[in-house]
Scaffold this motif. Structure first.
Motif, PDB file in Angstrom:
ATOM      1  N   ARG A  33      37.390  36.155  45.828  1.00 21.04           N
ATOM      2  CA  ARG A  33      37.638  37.575  46.140  1.00 21.04           C
ATOM      3  C   ARG A  33      36.283  38.220  46.370  1.00 21.04           C
ATOM      4  O   ARG A  33      35.523  38.427  45.410  1.00 21.04           O
ATOM      5  N   SER A  73      46.948  39.482  34.262  1.00 21.70           N
ATOM      6  CA  SER A  73      48.009  40.250  34.918  1.00 21.70           C
ATOM      7  C   SER A  73      49.178  39.324  35.179  1.00 21.70           C
ATOM      8  O   SER A  73      48.982  38.144  35.500  1.00 21.70           O
ATOM      9  N   GLU A 108      34.424  40.788  46.294  1.00 23.92           N
ATOM     10  CA  GLU A 108      34.437  42.146  45.742  1.00 23.92           C
ATOM     11  C   GLU A 108      33.301  42.959  46.369  1.00 23.92           C
ATOM     12  O   GLU A 108      32.254  42.399  46.717  1.00 23.92           O
ATOM     13  N   GLU A 151      40.928  44.401  30.774  1.00 25.33           N
ATOM     14  CA  GLU A 151      41.940  43.470  31.299  1.00 25.33           C
ATOM     15  C   GLU A 151      41.445  42.024  31.352  1.00 25.33           C
ATOM     16  O   GLU A 151      40.379  41.753  31.869  1.00 25.33           O
ATOM     17  N   VAL A 152      42.284  41.115  30.833  1.00 30.69           N
ATOM     18  CA  VAL A 152      42.003  39.678  30.994  1.00 30.69           C
ATOM     19  C   VAL A 152      43.159  38.943  31.669  1.00 30.69           C
ATOM     20  O   VAL A 152      43.028  37.762  32.013  1.00 30.69           O
ATOM     21  N   HIS A 206      33.241  41.761  37.104  1.00 30.50           N
ATOM     22  CA  HIS A 206      33.645  41.176  38.387  1.00 30.50           C
ATOM     23  C   HIS A 206      32.642  40.158  38.888  1.00 30.50           C
ATOM     24  O   HIS A 206      31.438  40.405  38.868  1.00 30.50           O
TER      25      HIS A 206
HETATM   26  P1  ATP Z   1      40.459  44.402  38.004  1.00 25.10           P
HETATM   27  O1  ATP Z   1      41.403  45.570  38.108  1.00 25.10           O
HETATM   28  O2  ATP Z   1      39.912  44.223  36.634  1.00 25.10           O
HETATM   29  O3  ATP Z   1      39.448  44.382  39.080  1.00 25.10           O
HETATM   30  P2  ATP Z   1      42.660  42.991  39.110  1.00 25.10           P
HETATM   31  O4  ATP Z   1      43.779  43.686  38.408  1.00 25.10           O
HETATM   32  O5  ATP Z   1      42.372  43.393  40.515  1.00 25.10           O
HETATM   33  O6  ATP Z   1      41.340  43.088  38.232  1.00 25.10           O
HETATM   34  P3  ATP Z   1      44.275  40.652  39.222  1.00 25.10           P
HETATM   35  O7  ATP Z   1      44.639  40.622  40.660  1.00 25.10           O
HETATM   36  O8  ATP Z   1      45.244  41.166  38.255  1.00 25.10           O
HETATM   37  O9  ATP Z   1      42.885  41.419  39.062  1.00 25.10           O
HETATM   38  O10 ATP Z   1      43.791  39.178  38.825  1.00 25.10           O
HETATM   39  C1  ATP Z   1      44.328  38.457  37.748  1.00 25.10           C
HETATM   40  C2  ATP Z   1      43.262  38.221  36.665  1.00 25.10           C
HETATM   41  O11 ATP Z   1      42.124  37.566  37.230  1.00 25.10           O
HETATM   42  C3  ATP Z   1      42.711  39.505  36.073  1.00 25.10           C
HETATM   43  O12 ATP Z   1      43.514  39.944  34.988  1.00 25.10           O
HETATM   44  C4  ATP Z   1      41.330  39.060  35.601  1.00 25.10           C
HETATM   45  O13 ATP Z   1      41.414  38.386  34.358  1.00 25.10           O
HETATM   46  C5  ATP Z   1      40.925  38.056  36.645  1.00 25.10           C
HETATM   47  N1  ATP Z   1      40.084  38.663  37.687  1.00 25.10           N
HETATM   48  C6  ATP Z   1      40.496  39.422  38.734  1.00 25.10           C
HETATM   49  N2  ATP Z   1      39.468  39.791  39.523  1.00 25.10           N
HETATM   50  C7  ATP Z   1      38.373  39.240  38.963  1.00 25.10           C
HETATM   51  C8  ATP Z   1      36.988  39.227  39.327  1.00 25.10           C
HETATM   52  N3  ATP Z   1      36.553  39.819  40.429  1.00 25.10           N
HETATM   53  N4  ATP Z   1      36.129  38.549  38.548  1.00 25.10           N
HETATM   54  C9  ATP Z   1      36.565  37.914  37.439  1.00 25.10           C
HETATM   55  N5  ATP Z   1      37.852  37.876  37.044  1.00 25.10           N
HETATM   56  C10 ATP Z   1      38.755  38.529  37.792  1.00 25.10           C
END
Ligand code: ATP
Ligand code: ASP
Ligand code: MG
Length: 328
Positions: A119, A252, A121, A249-250, A131
């Motif tokens: 991703r 979803s 970011e 958050e860890v 992230h």
């Molecule tokens: P956030 O809101 O914290 O940016 P997200 O809700 O967009 O995360 P999800 O799509 O729910 O992320 O991804 C599932 C899980 O993967 C998240 O709960 C998190 O633990 C992990 N995750 C997501 N994006 C990242 C990232 N850029 N770096 C590290 N871990 C991530």
């Protein structure tokens, strides 16, 4: 704690770590200790899912269908990677959600995957400390499971993980200055509705939840991607995130949509390119998509929380800090 100091504490910019070849001897020692806790965490969590009857699938890296990551309140993707191979356009895996839905509906009723996610970011996320642009999810899915089943399973897995790591990795946690602060959580964890939290705390609700609670908290009812279950009658979403104390958050996850009409309606509503999801739509239309529920645990996030590191990239041997491409 005032709302403002809560905000400052979790959203203060965090310095990104250096790559392996630039670390001092002491920093290398610390990196190695974090590495031991990562290894322990991977073994503990994969054992947990195996003991609970889940099959271990290997990941894919390229596919026409991947997670749209849209609409999501937290989405911040700078670029999507697409490439043509053998006359078809494929995308790097953003998450294996679509694969999980189809695998759990067909040959693998209970499955998990250690799935690398790409991703890209936005570069400004370098200093959130949360992230990276490549990370790994322990992504799992179970046919006919309910949200309640998944919440119970993950809560138990987390309690088991923390108790085990405190028992078996005391020296390592002490070295990192984390042993005393890391508490074994008490079940059941609190469950909060996102809309209610927003009403109480406003836009900073995520930081407030993370800072105010001593135990992990489940957040439910979060409007987001089409594959999470939405009750059209009430407007409520049957999904959940897990927030760790003093962290955030860890995980979803959700109960999933499986009915063709609803999936189609939501894809169209979200203005997503339908042709990227033609297989999942076809299987749903043929009645071959089954009700499932699951979630994904961010491995680097849970290790960052366990170890108490400031920046999540400290848990990565080869840091993937947004905005920076290292030599390795
Ligand atoms: P956030 O809101 O914290 O940016 P997200 O809700 O967009 O995360 P999800 O799509 O729910 O992320 O991804 C599932 C899980 O993967 C998240 O709960 C998190 O633990 C992990 N995750 C997501 N994006 C990242 C990232 N850029 N770096 C590290 N871990 C991530
Ligand atoms: N892994 C998540 C889930 O199971 C999807 C995501 O990565 O956002 O819902
Ligand atoms: Mg999420």
């Amino acid at each position: 704690m005032s709302k403002q100091s809560v905000m400052l504490k979790l959203s203060a910019p965090v310095e990104a770590p250096k790559p392996l070849e630039q670390l001092t001897e002491t920093e290398i020692e610390r990196k190695a200790v974090i590495g031991k806790i990562t290894t322990y965490t991977l073994k503990n969590l994969t054992d947990y899912f195996l003991v609970n009857g889940f099959q271990w699938l290997l990941p894919v890296a390229l596919s026409p269908s991947t997670d749209p990551l849209w609409p999501d309140p937290g989405a911040s993707i700078e670029k999507r990677i697409e490439v043509d191979i053998y006359g078809r356009t494929v995308r790097t895996t953003a998450s294996m959600i679509i694969h999980k839905l189809i695998a759990a509906s067909t040959a693998y009723p209970k499955l998990f995957i250690l799935s690398p996610n790409v991703r890209i970011e936005k570069a400004e996320r370098a200093c959130t400390g949360k992230h990276v642009y490549e990370f790994t999810q322990l992504d799992f899915e179970a046919r006919n499971a309910t949200s309640r089943d998944i919440i119970r399973l993950v809560s138990d897995a987390v309690c088991n993980l923390v108790a085990s790591v405190k028992r078996d990795m005391k020296d390592e946690l002490t070295y990192l200055g984390r042993y005393d602060a890391l508490k074994v959580p008490k079940m059941p964890f609190k469950i909060c509705d996102k809309q209610e939290l927003e009403a109480e705390y406003g836009a900073e609700w995520e930081n407030c939840v993370a800072m105010k609670n001593g135990d992990p908290v489940w957040i439910t009812n979060i409007p987001r991607e089409f594959y999470d279950y939405e009750d059209f009658a009430t407007g409520k979403w049957d999904n959940y995130d897990l927030f760790m104390p003093q962290y955030g958050e860890v995980l979803s996850g959700a109960k999933r949509e499986w009915e063709y009409d609803k999936i189609l309606k939501k894809i169209e509503r979200d203005k997503i390119n339908k042709s990227n999801y033609s297989l999942v739509l076809k299987l749903a239309k043929d009645g071959r998509l089954k009700p499932t529920a699951g979630a994904g645990i961010g491995i680097e996030r849970i290790v960052a929380w366990l170890t108490g590191v400031k920046h999540i990239a400290e848990t990565q041997p080869f840091p993937r800090v947004p905005g920076t491409v290292c030599d390795l």
